[in-house]
Scaffold this motif. Structure first.
Motif, mmCIF file in Angstrom:
data_model
loop_
_atom_site.group_PDB
_atom_site.id
_atom_site.type_symbol
_atom_site.label_atom_id
_atom_site.label_comp_id
_atom_site.label_asym_id
_atom_site.label_seq_id
_atom_site.Cartn_x
_atom_site.Cartn_y
_atom_site.Cartn_z
ATOM 1 N N ASP A 1 -4.328 -5.857 -1.181
ATOM 2 C CA ASP A 1 -3.309 -4.833 -1.455
ATOM 3 C C ASP A 1 -2.797 -5.048 -2.888
ATOM 4 N N TYR B 1 9.473 -8.980 -9.075
ATOM 5 C CA TYR B 1 10.339 -9.682 -8.127
ATOM 6 C C TYR B 1 10.471 -11.162 -8.493
ATOM 7 N N PHE C 1 4.943 -8.384 2.467
ATOM 8 C CA PHE C 1 5.575 -7.053 2.531
ATOM 9 C C PHE C 1 5.797 -6.695 3.994
ATOM 10 N N GLY D 1 -1.002 6.962 -1.597
ATOM 11 C CA GLY D 1 -0.373 5.685 -1.949
ATOM 12 C C GLY D 1 -1.061 4.510 -1.259
ATOM 13 N N ALA D 2 -0.568 3.311 -1.557
ATOM 14 C CA ALA D 2 -1.139 2.107 -0.945
ATOM 15 C C ALA D 2 -0.812 2.065 0.542
ATOM 16 N N ALA D 3 0.342 2.608 0.908
ATOM 17 C CA ALA D 3 0.773 2.552 2.309
ATOM 18 C C ALA D 3 -0.251 3.242 3.203
ATOM 19 N N SER E 1 -2.635 1.522 -5.945
ATOM 20 C CA SER E 1 -1.645 2.597 -5.976
ATOM 21 C C SER E 1 -1.143 2.766 -7.394
ATOM 22 N N TYR F 1 3.538 -4.622 6.609
ATOM 23 C CA TYR F 1 2.210 -5.009 7.121
ATOM 24 C C TYR F 1 2.215 -5.098 8.656
ATOM 25 N N LEU G 1 -3.647 1.322 3.272
ATOM 26 C CA LEU G 1 -3.689 0.171 4.185
ATOM 27 C C LEU G 1 -3.897 0.637 5.625
ATOM 28 N N ARG H 1 2.941 9.719 -4.249
ATOM 29 C CA ARG H 1 2.072 9.227 -3.180
ATOM 30 C C ARG H 1 0.585 9.317 -3.550
ATOM 31 N N PRO I 1 -0.896 -2.973 -5.406
ATOM 32 C CA PRO I 1 -0.098 -2.002 -6.174
ATOM 33 C C PRO I 1 0.490 -2.566 -7.470
ATOM 34 N N TYR I 2 0.501 -3.908 -7.587
ATOM 35 C CA TYR I 2 1.112 -4.512 -8.785
ATOM 36 C C TYR I 2 0.075 -5.040 -9.772
ATOM 37 N N ASN J 1 -2.059 -10.044 -1.191
ATOM 38 C CA ASN J 1 -1.289 -9.175 -2.106
ATOM 39 C C ASN J 1 -0.948 -9.983 -3.355
ATOM 40 N N ASN K 1 4.432 -9.253 -3.841
ATOM 41 C CA ASN K 1 5.761 -8.884 -3.402
ATOM 42 C C ASN K 1 6.010 -9.724 -2.150
ATOM 43 N N SER L 1 1.902 3.901 -7.751
ATOM 44 C CA SER L 1 3.363 3.935 -7.558
ATOM 45 C C SER L 1 4.087 3.111 -8.611
ATOM 46 N N LYS L 2 3.536 1.939 -8.947
ATOM 47 C CA LYS L 2 4.209 1.050 -9.895
ATOM 48 C C LYS L 2 3.541 1.128 -11.277
HETATM 49 N N1 PLP Z 1 2.198 -2.937 -0.685
HETATM 50 C C1 PLP Z 1 3.188 -3.611 -1.293
HETATM 51 C C2 PLP Z 1 3.060 -5.074 -1.458
HETATM 52 C C3 PLP Z 1 4.320 -2.943 -1.764
HETATM 53 O O1 PLP Z 1 5.292 -3.639 -2.360
HETATM 54 C C4 PLP Z 1 4.405 -1.541 -1.590
HETATM 55 C C5 PLP Z 1 5.589 -0.797 -2.036
HETATM 56 O O2 PLP Z 1 6.563 -1.315 -2.504
HETATM 57 C C6 PLP Z 1 3.340 -0.890 -0.961
HETATM 58 C C7 PLP Z 1 2.260 -1.614 -0.516
HETATM 59 C C8 PLP Z 1 3.362 0.594 -0.741
HETATM 60 O O3 PLP Z 1 3.158 1.241 -1.950
HETATM 61 P P1 PLP Z 1 2.861 2.808 -2.082
HETATM 62 O O4 PLP Z 1 4.072 3.425 -2.705
HETATM 63 O O5 PLP Z 1 1.695 2.912 -2.970
HETATM 64 O O6 PLP Z 1 2.584 3.332 -0.731
#
Ligand code: PLP
Length: 400
Positions: free
Chosen positions: A215, A333, A132, A106-108, A243, A135, A111, A254, A217-218, A177, A181, A245-246
């Motif tokens: 970053d 959002y 976010f 995942g992005a988490a 990522s 960070y 990073l 993940r 993910p969106y 980002n 978000n 994820s979205k």
């Molecule tokens: N970065 C931002 C801005 C997010 O909003 C999120 C998750 O909501 C993440 C990273 C983490 O995403 P991931 O599920 O890919 O780890």
């Protein structure tokens, strides 16, 4: 004894998680259809059917030992990374190959890997408020310090003049980002161009490297055909974190990747450092089955139109009711100005109307609240009268 360093996290716990639990409790008490839970960025649109089809086909067709095994390289399957690289080249006219891509949890985790690879303890990372909340934690994980660049609340584009003044020889990275978000804002071509200009000049002036960690993910959740600039094309020292994820509604699987372009300073060492960081941070490699799935689904997307409909209906409903909000061009959002000064108090007042939203304070930007509109369309439409009632109540109090 629990580690002392963890106690602030334990005591503070994330406001978002706490709100999520509250949402579950309220749904049990009042019925889910009567609770407007906008607290969490959990996708509300299902993964495309191709994802499940791919899982079935992979299990039927590919070598199970390989599909479930450790990857030979901590960066992930060579063929999957090549597929990702070619996809990016097709979309953005870049010239990546597998050697520029690291598959991540995942992005988490991406990073965390990027920070571990590029930032030394004691160095600083800048982020544009609102940002976010994690960070700050990710920076701290690696002994770095996150400093917030105050928001430009007129546009929520990055406040570049203030950023320029905050850069010192300790500044090693800027996290951006977009789509953002919590604001939903997309950073424009002009913004990224100017950001790159300032950072190039600062690198020269200070004789240091300053990385952009983008970053994203969106990236796929962008509306009205808005252009989301690809940052590596503007600035060599850019690392991109992506990522699914979205974009494929797979947050629990993940899966994501990092791009380290060949133009990055000290590229060979940097990419090695990231590969090793994936291992020493304990991620080892991105989940292998899901790596193979995303490679097969590289052209798929979730039904973005469903989010778009929520965005427009909720934005219109809130503005009609008297709320102020910058028009969001991406993500899922809305970042709405709190009609009372204290955003935490506003969230408590909203709860009395069965509305759950997150205070801007949690994103280093008090005075605002985040509404995650990744919910059913029915919830959007049913919530609008509740938001209007809340605004009426506040306006009447202000008259007294
Ligand atoms: N970065 C931002 C801005 C997010 O909003 C999120 C998750 O909501 C993440 C990273 C983490 O995403 P991931 O599920 O890919 O780890």
């Amino acid at each position: 004894m629990t580690a002392k360093s963890m106690m602030p996290y334990v005591e503070g716990n994330s406001a978002i998680r706490a709100m999520f639990e509250e949402g579950a409790r309220m749904a049990a008490e009042f019925g889910a259809e009567n609770v407007f839970d906008f607290s969490l960025g959990n996708p509300s649109v299902p993964a495309p059917p191709e994802v499940d089809d791919a899982i079935r086909s992979i299990l039927a067709e590919e070598d199970t030992l390989l599909v479930h095994g450790y990857n030979k390289s901590n960066s992930g399957y060579e063929d999957v990374r090549q597929t990702v690289a070619e996809h990016l080249n097709m979309l953005h006219g870049t010239s990546f190959s597998s050697k520029n891509i690291i598959m991540t949890v995942g992005a988490a985790s991406g990073l965390n890997v990027a920070i571990k690879a590029l930032v030394d303890p004691g160095e600083e990372i800048l982020a544009f408020a609102p940002y976010f909340v994690e960070y700050g934690n990710y920076a701290k994980n690696h002994g770095a310090q996150l400093r917030a660049v105050p928001a430009d609340t007129n546009t929520f584009q990055p406040n570049l003049e203030v950023m320029e003044q905050m850069i010192t020889e300790k500044t090693r990275a800027i996290i951006i980002n977009s789509p953002n978000n919590p604001t939903g804002v997309v950073y424009s071509d002009e913004t990224i161009r100017r950001l790159a200009q300032i950072l190039k000049a600062k690198q020269e002036e200070l004789g240091t490297e300053i990385y952009i960690i983008s970053d994203e993910p969106y990236r796929e959740l962008a509306y009205d055909g808005v252009n989301v600039p690809y940052v590596t094309k503007y600035y060599d020292n850019t690392v991109v974190g992506y990522s699914w994820s979205k974009s494929l509604s797979l947050p629990g699987e993940r899966i994501g990747y990092l791009v380290f372009p060949s133009e990055l300073a000290d590229f060979e060492n940097a990419i090695q450092a990231a590969n090793i960081a994936n291992r020493v941070l304990g991620y080892v490699n991105a989940p292998t089955l899901i790596q193979r799935v995303v490679a097969r689904c590289i052209d798929c997307k979730v039904n973005v139109a469903a989010y778009d409909r929520n965005r427009q209906n909720l934005y219109d409903g809130l503005v009609d009711a008297g709320y102020e909000c910058v028009y969001p061009e991406g993500a899922f959002y809305l970042f709405v100005k709190s009609p009372i000064d204290d955003d935490v108090e506003f969230c408590a007042r909203a709860k009395a109307h069965n509305i759950l939203v997150v205070p801007g304070k949690s994103f280093a930007c008090p005075g605002y609240v985040r509404i995650a509109y990744c919910v059913s369309h029915e919830t959007i439409m049913n919530s609008i009268p509740a938001f209007a009632e809340l605004m009426k109540e506040i306006k009447e109090e202000n008259k007294e």
